[in-house]
Design an enzyme around this catalytic site. Structure first.
Site, PDB file in Angstrom:
ATOM      1  N   GLU A 235      -6.481   4.498   7.979  1.00  0.00           N
ATOM      2  CA  GLU A 235      -6.195   5.909   7.450  1.00  0.00           C
ATOM      3  C   GLU A 235      -7.862   6.776   6.712  1.00  0.00           C
ATOM      4  OE1 GLU A 235      -3.046   5.206   5.875  1.00  0.00           O
ATOM      5  OE2 GLU A 235      -2.026   4.652   7.661  1.00  0.00           O
TER       6      GLU A 235
ATOM      7  N   HIS B 267      -9.483   0.987   4.845  1.00  0.00           N
ATOM      8  CA  HIS B 267      -8.124   1.080   5.752  1.00  0.00           C
ATOM      9  C   HIS B 267      -8.657   2.587   6.659  1.00  0.00           C
ATOM     10  CE1 HIS B 267      -3.773   2.214   6.411  1.00  0.00           C
ATOM     11  NE2 HIS B 267      -3.492   1.234   6.160  1.00  0.00           N
TER      12      HIS B 267
ATOM     13  N   GLU C 247      -4.844  -5.192  10.285  1.00  0.00           N
ATOM     14  CA  GLU C 247      -3.839  -4.129  10.358  1.00  0.00           C
ATOM     15  C   GLU C 247      -4.349  -3.486  11.681  1.00  0.00           C
ATOM     16  OE1 GLU C 247      -2.584  -2.394   6.585  1.00  0.00           O
ATOM     17  OE2 GLU C 247      -4.381  -0.910   6.583  1.00  0.00           O
TER      18      GLU C 247
ATOM     19  N   SER D 168       3.110  -2.281  10.268  1.00  0.00           N
ATOM     20  CA  SER D 168       4.939  -2.559  10.247  1.00  0.00           C
ATOM     21  C   SER D 168       6.023  -3.688   9.832  1.00  0.00           C
ATOM     22  CB  SER D 168       5.172  -2.756  11.665  1.00  0.00           C
ATOM     23  OG  SER D 168       4.945  -0.936  12.674  1.00  0.00           O
TER      24      SER D 168
ATOM     25  N   GLY E 107       3.099   2.275  11.085  1.00  0.00           N
ATOM     26  CA  GLY E 107       3.763   3.423  10.571  1.00  0.00           C
ATOM     27  C   GLY E 107       3.890   3.787  11.761  1.00  0.00           C
TER      28      GLY E 107
ATOM     29  N   LYS F  21       0.257   3.939  -0.176  1.00  0.00           N
ATOM     30  CA  LYS F  21      -0.323   5.227   0.302  1.00  0.00           C
ATOM     31  C   LYS F  21      -0.085   6.785  -0.362  1.00  0.00           C
ATOM     32  CE  LYS F  21      -0.543   2.902   4.847  1.00  0.00           C
ATOM     33  NZ  LYS F  21      -0.196   3.226   6.412  1.00  0.00           N
TER      34      LYS F  21
ATOM     35  N   ASN G 203       1.295  -1.184   0.208  1.00  0.00           N
ATOM     36  CA  ASN G 203       0.123   0.724  -0.242  1.00  0.00           C
ATOM     37  C   ASN G 203       0.941   1.517  -0.169  1.00  0.00           C
ATOM     38  OD1 ASN G 203      -1.303   1.944   0.339  1.00  0.00           O
ATOM     39  ND2 ASN G 203      -2.634   1.200   2.439  1.00  0.00           N
TER      40      ASN G 203
HETATM   41  P1  13P Z   1       3.063   0.299   8.139  1.00  0.00           P
HETATM   42  O1  13P Z   1       3.633  -0.985   6.966  1.00  0.00           O
HETATM   43  O2  13P Z   1       3.794   1.278   6.975  1.00  0.00           O
HETATM   44  O3  13P Z   1       3.204   0.366   9.443  1.00  0.00           O
HETATM   45  O4  13P Z   1       1.560   0.411   7.086  1.00  0.00           O
HETATM   46  C1  13P Z   1       0.827  -0.085   7.275  1.00  0.00           C
HETATM   47  C2  13P Z   1      -0.227  -0.160   6.454  1.00  0.00           C
HETATM   48  O5  13P Z   1      -0.995   0.448   7.319  1.00  0.00           O
HETATM   49  C3  13P Z   1      -1.509  -0.542   5.273  1.00  0.00           C
HETATM   50  O6  13P Z   1      -1.807  -0.864   4.339  1.00  0.00           O
END
Ligand code: 13P
Length: 256
Positions: A98, A96, A168, A214, A174, A12, A10
């Site tokens: 976010e 997601h 997740e 992560s 992150g 983002k 992803n």
């Molecule tokens: P990270 O791997 O940067 O922690 O992000 C995970 C994520 O949100 C994937 O959709």
């Protein structure tokens, strides 16, 4: 269909147009094809060209990070499934954390998006996961169960069979704090049991459940070695071709 091992990246809101194409070309060169799928969820501007770059590669797939549930119309700034399909998108990330947090996407809206993605013959990658305060309160399993029930359990067994789930935990996204392999396995097992309870053991067995939060080259082997973890949805580490290919290569390397 039996479940597959999947490493989904992803991106983002990262990489300008040129940078994104460089990453896709590097992934094409560096990834050694296996039975596992590598899915690239790029920003919208990259989709068409990345689709061209990965065309004909049986292990690579193209994903969008979001979509609008309506077919077309006056929705400024949004993107339709017909548009996504027309550039070769096969998978769509939905829900997601976010998008749930910053864009207030509810379980109900996500149910509509899930339906729209399936009606268009594409595969939803449905994200779920709890905040830290929910984990600390010990109510994470019922929280994730509600997300899944309210957005997915209206589906027929046949349609549910087309879904990929990504667990997740928000506290691991992150942050560099990864859920331990045991924590990931425990939640994935719970999710599989929920599916078996609603549908049946075959549907549950065939569902690919990815872990996100992560995931790095250094922890992927152990995470992917858990019996109910079928791969990862990877953010930061998917932005470097070496790291993402190392994660993709982690399948089958663990003894556990
Ligand atoms: P990270 O791997 O940067 O922690 O992000 C995970 C994520 O949100 C994937 O959709």
């Amino acid at each position: 269909m039996p479940r597959k091992n999947i490493a989904a990246g992803n991106w983002k809101m990262n990489k300008n147009y040129e940078e994104g194409l460089v990453l896709a070309r590097n992934l094409l060169v560096k990834s050694s094809a296996s039975d596992a799928l590598m899915i690239l969820a790029t920003p919208f501007i990259h989709l068409k060209e990345v689709g061209e770059i990965i065309k004909g590669q049986p292990h690579l797939r193209l994903a969008a990070q979001n979509c609008h549930p309506e077919k077309s119309g006056a929705y400024t700034g949004e993107i339709s499934l017909d548009m996504l399909k027309s550039v070769g998108v096969t998978h769509v990330i939905l829900g997601h954390s976010e998008r749930r947090e910053y864009f207030h996407e509810s379980n109900e809206l996500l149910a509509q998006k899930v339906n729209a993605v399936l009606e268009n013959g594409l595969t939803p990658i449905f994200c779920c996961g709890e905040r830290l305060d929910i984990r600390e309160a010990g109510t994470h399993v019922s929280y994730v169960a509600d997300q899944i029930k309210e957005s997915l359990f209206h589906l027929s067994a046949e349609d549910f069979g087309k879904i990929i789930i990504a667990y997740e935990p928000i506290w691991a996204i992150g942050t560099g704090v990864t859920a331990s392999p045991e924590q990931a396995q425990a939640m994935h097992r719970e999710i599989r049991q929920m599916i078996a309870g609603k549908y049946n053991a075959t549907v549950a067995d065939n569902c690919s459940i990815l872990y996100g939060g992560s995931v790095k080259p250094g922890n992927a082997v152990e995470l992917f070695g858990q019996p109910d973890v079928d791969g990862g949805l990877v953010g930061g580490a998917s932005l470097k071709a070496e790291d993402f290919c190392a994660i993709y290569d982690a399948f089958g390397k663990s003894e556990s």
